[in-house]
Design an enzyme around this catalytic site. Sequence first.
Site, mmCIF file in Angstrom:
data_model
loop_
_atom_site.group_PDB
_atom_site.id
_atom_site.type_symbol
_atom_site.label_atom_id
_atom_site.label_comp_id
_atom_site.label_asym_id
_atom_site.label_seq_id
_atom_site.Cartn_x
_atom_site.Cartn_y
_atom_site.Cartn_z
ATOM 1 N N ASP A 66 1.149 -1.168 -0.304
ATOM 2 C CA ASP A 66 -0.027 -0.016 0.043
ATOM 3 C C ASP A 66 1.044 1.138 -0.100
ATOM 4 O OD1 ASP A 66 -2.400 1.598 0.482
ATOM 5 O OD2 ASP A 66 -1.717 1.800 2.618
ATOM 6 N N ASP A 68 -0.216 5.233 0.838
ATOM 7 C CA ASP A 68 -0.347 6.052 1.745
ATOM 8 C C ASP A 68 -0.379 5.322 3.341
ATOM 9 O OD1 ASP A 68 -0.964 8.019 0.011
ATOM 10 O OD2 ASP A 68 -3.035 7.733 0.001
ATOM 11 N N GLU A 75 -0.962 10.828 3.933
ATOM 12 C CA GLU A 75 -2.332 10.301 3.301
ATOM 13 C C GLU A 75 -2.402 11.217 2.067
ATOM 14 O OE1 GLU A 75 -4.701 7.761 3.510
ATOM 15 O OE2 GLU A 75 -3.398 6.857 5.054
ATOM 16 N N SER A 155 -2.461 0.835 -4.680
ATOM 17 C CA SER A 155 -3.263 2.276 -3.781
ATOM 18 C C SER A 155 -4.445 2.782 -4.294
ATOM 19 C CB SER A 155 -2.117 3.514 -4.010
ATOM 20 O OG SER A 155 -2.493 4.629 -3.232
ATOM 21 N N GLY A 156 -5.339 3.415 -3.445
ATOM 22 C CA GLY A 156 -6.358 3.901 -3.638
ATOM 23 C C GLY A 156 -5.985 5.347 -4.139
ATOM 24 N N LYS A 204 -8.156 -3.707 -4.571
ATOM 25 C CA LYS A 204 -6.731 -4.134 -4.410
ATOM 26 C C LYS A 204 -6.954 -5.579 -4.475
ATOM 27 C CE LYS A 204 -5.307 -0.335 -1.207
ATOM 28 N NZ LYS A 204 -4.751 0.042 -0.166
#
Length: 267
Positions: A66, A68, A75, A155-156, A204
């Site tokens: 991931d 952040d 973030e 990652s989002g 994810k």
Amino acid sequence: MNSTIGLSVGRAATNGCVAAALNGATTTCHSAASISSSASVGQQSKSKCADLAAKIIQQSHIVCFDVDSTLICEEGIDELADFCGKGSEVARVTKEAMGGTMTFQDALKIRLDIIRPSQQQIYDFLKMRPCTLTRNVKRFVEHLKAEGKQVYLISGGFHCLIEPLAIELGIPLSHIYANKLMFFCNGEYAAFDADQPTSRSGGKAVAITMIRKQYEADTIVTMIGDGATDLEAVPPANYFVGFGGNVLRPEVHKRAQYYVTDFEQLM
């Protein structure tokens, strides 16, 4: 007409430094050595099965991070919102989203509609708000690559903000799975690419499924992250290692079988 942005702006990340000061204040960096030994011991006491987690990393062929609060201290969307003067508005939406009142994609759309970052603002943000690589992560990634493992970033967050990190860490840009921003020809924000798996809940896991298709069926994949979306990537990932070196999320800590607070524990 709009275009998808892929920025490779030179943005030096600071390894092992405290998070960048908000509201345009001058960033003060501290070396990792300045962290007190007592704080380090306190953090490591929250670890779970760290030795076994290190063995899992040794056995893994692919390690997915991931970004952040895992690869970096911040973030990304919150930092970008603050930079664009929309920090408080976005924080309210984030709080609502965490309460389960909307889907991840709806929350992403609402937050981006508030921020509406232009290409120029993205460029300026990358130059003026250097991210903070998490303590020991650069050394850990170098270790993984030396061992012949494939490293991916899932990652989002936004592809254009992650590209400079991948370049600095020597990770191929094709190994990034993240959301892509689109802009009109005049550089104004248009939308985000809703076809990216990371723009949706469960994205994810979808990204790891896509990665798996490129390798042999017996490939061992491990996901490392701080959040519930990372934890829920198993399966299709074989293992999940929770990370609490920046933010310890109680529910993730409770549910994770393996949990570390410093990447040094995995080497």
